[in-house]
Design a protein around this motif. Structure first.
Motif, PDB file in Angstrom:
ATOM      1  N   SER A   1      23.330 -21.519  -3.980  1.00 37.16           N
ATOM      2  CA  SER A   1      24.349 -21.645  -5.028  1.00 37.16           C
ATOM      3  C   SER A   1      23.758 -21.393  -6.417  1.00 37.16           C
ATOM      4  O   SER A   1      24.422 -20.823  -7.283  1.00 37.16           O
ATOM      5  CB  SER A   1      25.014 -23.021  -4.961  1.00 37.16           C
ATOM      6  OG  SER A   1      24.040 -24.038  -4.935  1.00 37.16           O
TER       7      SER A   1
ATOM      8  N   PHE B   1      21.117 -23.790   1.949  1.00 40.78           N
ATOM      9  CA  PHE B   1      22.425 -24.409   1.737  1.00 40.78           C
ATOM     10  C   PHE B   1      22.384 -25.936   1.758  1.00 40.78           C
ATOM     11  O   PHE B   1      23.303 -26.570   1.257  1.00 40.78           O
ATOM     12  CB  PHE B   1      23.417 -23.907   2.795  1.00 40.78           C
ATOM     13  CG  PHE B   1      23.719 -22.439   2.677  1.00 40.78           C
ATOM     14  CD1 PHE B   1      24.539 -21.967   1.672  1.00 40.78           C
ATOM     15  CD2 PHE B   1      23.161 -21.519   3.569  1.00 40.78           C
ATOM     16  CE1 PHE B   1      24.821 -20.612   1.555  1.00 40.78           C
ATOM     17  CE2 PHE B   1      23.437 -20.158   3.460  1.00 40.78           C
ATOM     18  CZ  PHE B   1      24.265 -19.712   2.446  1.00 40.78           C
ATOM     19  N   GLY B   2      21.354 -26.519   2.377  1.00 46.40           N
ATOM     20  CA  GLY B   2      21.311 -27.981   2.448  1.00 46.40           C
ATOM     21  C   GLY B   2      22.390 -28.565   3.335  1.00 46.40           C
ATOM     22  O   GLY B   2      22.929 -29.629   3.026  1.00 46.40           O
ATOM     23  N   GLY B   3      22.678 -27.873   4.436  1.00 42.23           N
ATOM     24  CA  GLY B   3      23.645 -28.413   5.391  1.00 42.23           C
ATOM     25  C   GLY B   3      25.000 -27.723   5.313  1.00 42.23           C
ATOM     26  O   GLY B   3      25.233 -26.871   4.449  1.00 42.23           O
ATOM     27  N   PRO B   4      25.902 -28.103   6.232  1.00 45.63           N
ATOM     28  CA  PRO B   4      27.201 -27.423   6.319  1.00 45.63           C
ATOM     29  C   PRO B   4      28.082 -27.611   5.076  1.00 45.63           C
ATOM     30  O   PRO B   4      28.834 -26.697   4.707  1.00 45.63           O
ATOM     31  CB  PRO B   4      27.848 -28.052   7.566  1.00 45.63           C
ATOM     32  CG  PRO B   4      27.094 -29.319   7.815  1.00 45.63           C
ATOM     33  CD  PRO B   4      25.709 -29.111   7.289  1.00 45.63           C
ATOM     34  N   GLY B   5      28.015 -28.775   4.453  1.00 47.75           N
ATOM     35  CA  GLY B   5      28.815 -28.983   3.238  1.00 47.75           C
ATOM     36  C   GLY B   5      28.365 -28.059   2.125  1.00 47.75           C
ATOM     37  O   GLY B   5      29.178 -27.470   1.400  1.00 47.75           O
ATOM     38  N   GLY B   6      27.046 -27.901   1.996  1.00 49.37           N
ATOM     39  CA  GLY B   6      26.514 -27.014   0.965  1.00 49.37           C
ATOM     40  C   GLY B   6      26.856 -25.559   1.243  1.00 49.37           C
ATOM     41  O   GLY B   6      27.075 -24.770   0.311  1.00 49.37           O
TER      42      GLY B   6
ATOM     43  N   ALA C   1      29.592 -24.513   2.745  1.00 51.48           N
ATOM     44  CA  ALA C   1      31.008 -24.356   2.379  1.00 51.48           C
ATOM     45  C   ALA C   1      31.165 -24.332   0.855  1.00 51.48           C
ATOM     46  O   ALA C   1      31.868 -23.478   0.303  1.00 51.48           O
ATOM     47  CB  ALA C   1      31.836 -25.495   2.979  1.00 51.48           C
ATOM     48  N   MET C   2      30.519 -25.258   0.173  1.00 50.15           N
ATOM     49  CA  MET C   2      30.712 -25.352  -1.279  1.00 50.15           C
ATOM     50  C   MET C   2      30.044 -24.212  -2.032  1.00 50.15           C
ATOM     51  O   MET C   2      30.463 -23.865  -3.139  1.00 50.15           O
ATOM     52  CB  MET C   2      30.267 -26.712  -1.790  1.00 50.15           C
ATOM     53  CG  MET C   2      31.324 -27.781  -1.495  1.00 50.15           C
ATOM     54  SD  MET C   2      30.773 -29.450  -1.904  1.00 50.15           S
ATOM     55  CE  MET C   2      30.751 -30.169  -0.257  1.00 50.15           C
ATOM     56  N   ALA C   3      29.022 -23.590  -1.420  1.00 49.65           N
ATOM     57  CA  ALA C   3      28.443 -22.391  -2.043  1.00 49.65           C
ATOM     58  C   ALA C   3      29.503 -21.291  -2.138  1.00 49.65           C
ATOM     59  O   ALA C   3      29.457 -20.461  -3.050  1.00 49.65           O
ATOM     60  CB  ALA C   3      27.229 -21.910  -1.247  1.00 49.65           C
ATOM     61  N   ARG C   4      30.463 -21.296  -1.206  1.00 49.92           N
ATOM     62  CA  ARG C   4      31.584 -20.345  -1.296  1.00 49.92           C
ATOM     63  C   ARG C   4      32.432 -20.628  -2.529  1.00 49.92           C
ATOM     64  O   ARG C   4      32.956 -19.714  -3.160  1.00 49.92           O
ATOM     65  CB  ARG C   4      32.485 -20.456  -0.061  1.00 49.92           C
ATOM     66  CG  ARG C   4      32.003 -19.687   1.119  1.00 49.92           C
ATOM     67  CD  ARG C   4      32.157 -18.184   0.912  1.00 49.92           C
ATOM     68  NE  ARG C   4      31.831 -17.476   2.140  1.00 49.92           N
ATOM     69  CZ  ARG C   4      31.523 -16.187   2.188  1.00 49.92           C
ATOM     70  NH1 ARG C   4      31.484 -15.447   1.091  1.00 49.92           N
ATOM     71  NH2 ARG C   4      31.236 -15.620   3.322  1.00 49.92           N
ATOM     72  N   PHE C   5      32.586 -21.904  -2.857  1.00 47.55           N
ATOM     73  CA  PHE C   5      33.337 -22.239  -4.068  1.00 47.55           C
ATOM     74  C   PHE C   5      32.555 -21.790  -5.304  1.00 47.55           C
ATOM     75  O   PHE C   5      33.126 -21.227  -6.245  1.00 47.55           O
ATOM     76  CB  PHE C   5      33.630 -23.745  -4.142  1.00 47.55           C
ATOM     77  CG  PHE C   5      34.382 -24.116  -5.385  1.00 47.55           C
ATOM     78  CD1 PHE C   5      35.746 -23.862  -5.493  1.00 47.55           C
ATOM     79  CD2 PHE C   5      33.731 -24.675  -6.475  1.00 47.55           C
ATOM     80  CE1 PHE C   5      36.438 -24.163  -6.655  1.00 47.55           C
ATOM     81  CE2 PHE C   5      34.422 -24.983  -7.645  1.00 47.55           C
ATOM     82  CZ  PHE C   5      35.774 -24.723  -7.733  1.00 47.55           C
TER      83      PHE C   5
ATOM     84  N   GLY D   1      22.080 -26.959  -6.645  1.00 49.41           N
ATOM     85  CA  GLY D   1      21.653 -27.466  -5.339  1.00 49.41           C
ATOM     86  C   GLY D   1      21.112 -28.882  -5.361  1.00 49.41           C
ATOM     87  O   GLY D   1      20.745 -29.415  -4.320  1.00 49.41           O
TER      88      GLY D   1
END
Lengths: 229, 229
Positions: free
Chosen positions: A181, A86-91, A93-97, A174
């Motif tokens: 993602s 995921f490359g961190g918490p932002g990634g 979250a955005m993988a959910r998008f 990514g």
């Protein structure tokens, strides 16, 4: 103990086609983990050990985890030292998008257009189950769902504009290298590649270049299953 | 020295409407930074100090940075201790996908539907510039572009499905709290809120709830500019 991955198959267990299972295959390979695939037809899914009634499922030691995104999160949390998915918490979250976009914009079309191809790839018992459950879901015969899906395939080109615009900045969703993602979208095209005869992407589409690059990742594990003839 | 932000305005400098400038306002507030806005009409943009010909532009000490995404990256790199705008490298990469999605799917419609509203908000010299440049870009009169945009507004509802599906998992694109990816989409709806009279979101749309929450962020800075009457 090696991770066990329960993957959906039709009558030919050498041609697993589920987009969600492919996401997990790529995630396991990305993390450099060993796993054993257990091939499961539709009618055997309820008998898988966690009884969740969906695939993919992994058994990882004492843990059983179903749902591709939940599995990716599990791998990230239990193997924090491997390459990040995921490359961190932002990634994360955005993988959910990205997942939400892929499900509503891309799967929604492929799932209908490929419905007879999936049906035809199944063993007889699974065909009956698949027809009943999908005809109830879509409220029409499989053949009619397929016609609707094929008539919507032309929309796919415009719906991929965000991917093309993104690829003008970077080679993967990514960033400089792939993340989960990318595997989310890869799963959709790998599903189509293995099960459908209609090509979804034009030969000069940058999305096809991205997909071909993904097929080469992790020792070409995606390419190991040949495309539909 | 306080950051200078060059923001696009029409004849009323109390109603800045540019979606890209709003992204930067939210990013500056997110980082807890002080800034001074310098309001610039269309015909003055070429005279802004970096001569890039676009807004937003910031002057930050010796640095001049234009383009909203580049500004967010600059703020993240020069203020690594403030609240992150991206949540790590994966979030930075995937924010590009969110930007690409928002530009191609959402801005593409609002930009046409709101074109006369933007025109009407400008001072006379800027109106002439705007009409000439946009009629050249779209190859038709502004009025016709608007008609096409309005006829496409009905597509917006379906195009927001990914956001609704994502909101079933988490309150923001950035996860539990907003990141720059949220400000990207916020900018589009804030632009529409300030310039257009047509409401874009149904009163029971979860995307509206998310937008209203964003309007309350950072002391309600987005809400400080009233909606179009």
């Amino acid at each position: 103990m090696t991770i066990q991955l329960y993957e959906l198959v039709g009558s030919d267990s050498a041609r697993p086609f589920s987009p969600h299972c492919w996401k997990v295959v790529m995630a396991l390979a990305h993390k450099g983990l060993a796993w054993e695939s257990r091939y499961v037809p539709f009618t055997e899914i309820p008998k898988i050990e966690d009884g969740s009634g969906i695939v993919p499922v992994i058994r990882d030691g004492d843990a059983t985890v179903s749902d591709s995104f939940a599995i990716a999160l599990h791998l990230e949390r239990t193997r924090p030292d491997g390459p990040s998915l995921f490359g961190g918490p932002g990634g994360e979250a955005m993988a959910r998008f990205v997942e939400a976009w892929c499900q509503t914009q891309i799967h929604a079309i492929i799932g209908k257009a490929a419905i007879m191809d999936v049906h035809d790839a199944l063993a007889p018992d699974d065909q009956a189950f698949f027809r009943n459950s999908r005809e109830a879901r879509f409220g029409m015969p499989l053949e009619e769902t397929r016609e609707r899906g094929l008539s919507e395939l032309g929309k796919l080109n415009a719906r991929l504009e965000p991917v093309r615009a993104m690829l003008r900045h970077q080679p993967f969703i990514g960033g400089a290298s792939p993340l989960f993602s990318d595997y989310i979208l890869f799963g959709a095209f790998q599903w189509a590649r293995i099960i459908m005869r209609e090509p979804l992407l034009g030969h000069d589409d940058p999305v096809l270049d991205w997909f071909e690059t993904c097929l080469d990742l992790h020792g070409g594990i995606g390419r190991a299953v040949p495309a539909a003839a």
